[in-house]
Design a protein around this motif. Sequence first.
Motif, PDB file in Angstrom:
ATOM      1  N   UNK A   1      28.370  29.088   2.768  1.00 19.84           N
ATOM      2  CA  UNK A   1      27.950  27.692   2.619  1.00 19.84           C
ATOM      3  C   UNK A   1      28.923  26.946   1.712  1.00 19.84           C
ATOM      4  N   UNK A   2      29.301  27.579   0.610  1.00 15.59           N
ATOM      5  CA  UNK A   2      30.198  26.910  -0.332  1.00 15.59           C
ATOM      6  C   UNK A   2      31.594  26.743   0.278  1.00 15.59           C
ATOM      7  N   UNK A   3      32.090  27.788   0.946  1.00 12.19           N
ATOM      8  CA  UNK A   3      33.426  27.687   1.545  1.00 12.19           C
ATOM      9  C   UNK A   3      33.465  26.678   2.676  1.00 12.19           C
TER      10      UNK A   3
ATOM     11  N   UNK B   1      32.034  23.876   2.696  1.00 15.01           N
ATOM     12  CA  UNK B   1      32.237  22.598   2.014  1.00 15.01           C
ATOM     13  C   UNK B   1      33.652  22.510   1.446  1.00 15.01           C
TER      14      UNK B   1
END
Lengths: 280, 372
Positions: free
Chosen positions: B129-131, B133
């Motif tokens: 999820x973070x990557x 973004x």
Amino acid sequence: MSKPTTTTSRITIGTISMYGALFFLALFFLMPAYMAIVTALKPPAEINLSTAWELPSKFHWSSFSDALSLLKSNIVSSVILTVCATTLSTVLGSLNGYVFSKWKFKGSEFIFTLFLFGMFIPYQVILIPLFQTLRAMNLYGGLPGLILAHVVYGLPITTLIFRNFYSQIPTALIESARLDGAGFFSVYTRIVFPLSIPGFVVTGLWQVTQVWNEFLWGICLTRHADNPITVGLAQLAGGQAVSWNLPMAGSIMAAAPVLLIYIFLGRYFIRGLLAGSVKE
Amino acid sequence: MREASRDRLKAFLTLLPSIILIGIFVYGFIGNTVWISMTDWGGDGALALEPTMNFVGLANYSDLFTGFLSSGFRQDLVNAVYYSIMLLVGAIGLGMFIAILLDQKPKGEDILRTIFLYPMALSFIVSGTIWRWLLAPQGGVNVLPTYVGLPPLTFQWTSSTKAILEFNWQNLIQIFLYIASFALILVGLWILKNNQKRAVKYWLGPGIIVGLIAWFGGGLFPEALFMEETHGFNLATLGIIMATIWQYSGYTMALYLAGFHGISQDLRDAAMLDGASNASYYRHVAIPMLKPITISAVIILSHISLKMFDLIFAMTGPDNAQTGHPALNMYMTTFRANDFARGAAIAIVLFMVAAMFIVPYVVSQYRQRTKG
């Protein structure tokens, strides 16, 4: 560290470039954490691509409570799942490890090898029969089925860690207890189990992180009401028009329990990590 | 004596439930999946508890590899191969590099080690999820150069449609022969120093012959497809590879660091007294000594890359054609399209590729244990 045979200037250049490399690598590794925290703390209106790296003008904490209310039932499921699956697979792993290290019988090494193989299979290869079996047992969709899957496929690693751990207990200790008349179970409860606390910590922490982080079975074997946290987070983040503060806040919450374990009990965590690959 | 044999029975009975569970859930289920992959289970009524299944032999497999409509699967398989190779090179290389740096005992070693290893504790869904973004086309990593006055990057990390290193699937047999020849020659060159005769006889010679057959006989082989179909290394998977390297090089670092610490200081001092520089100590002493660790890392990383599901799911969704992977394809085919037989065949293909690494590894560990 190295002997002062080389000139001091060479050492300095070497040291500087070493610290420089470490500094940039550390930045690279921390970059996603920074981005997650900064984005989670911004109000939705302030989030846009070109200013993604900048700090929020003021901290906006409500993303966390919003994400929490969306993920509450997932968190409850995951806590129940993690506690049950970890307890069962750790206790079974301890008993198995005890047998495999102290009660070897003909073929026990071979059976242990068959156990180990189960750790390395891509789980896609057992997914369809697992799905069918859980449906036939009326366990599909809820937490008991998922717990069963985690316990069974957790057995190889928990057995491995305990087996290696118990092989450090001197056999003489076991033998003398048996001369005193202790049987299979009383040797375990009187000698082996009291020495096992570090083994239980290593195995338990490893299983907690594995079960908490697992996704494939969560999405294939549970219905919406019982989805674990990883599935809830994937759904929260998966929508096209997401405002990114919520998935980021959710990610931080989903990561928090395992990160806390890692930061405060890191030594035990690393031992679990190495157990799967480095032979004792 | 009676006591002892009763205890031995108790030990076996304690183990028995686990043996039964592993027997059914691992080996029984693998066998069941093999059977399912040779049926036509799917379509209407697939979700019945006792669905109709007819034996169709290897039809599902031949469709996956040569069927007109299965080019998606073939690209996924190619993606998985490139992905595994890039992950192995990247995570082992970076992890080893960091381990060597930390082995110099820099100040703050503890904190640095924590920083390099924390991604390992995260779920792939969290990091994915973070990557996702971070790799957004007009933001994240792509705007970083603007902070030092450079123009922003424009690379489409997870949605690029460009591909490099393309080849034609029609020439599948020829390509396999080239790979086999390459592997044989590589092994031959590797053992050439120790055993010249064996190297030439069993590895280099056959390798060259296979290579020549592939070179000259290229046109004679049956084509795997009736039309041209190119597959290559999709650049869109670079983002996923980068995220996986980020998450797993801490793991290889921990492995190598544990290994470096296990090498005695005496040995190191001896190497240094012999005039070895720091670099040649690692190159000629430390890293060759840690070959078992490298083998472990290769096994574990290739196993991880072959079953990779969560990270790609979180980064690009389950049905992105550019970044597809057989593990995702298996999920979509089985649980979204209800084509269970085909899903089982994909799973078996993945399993076979994984088994090529795992079986020799597990068997050699078994030999070591029973020997010692």
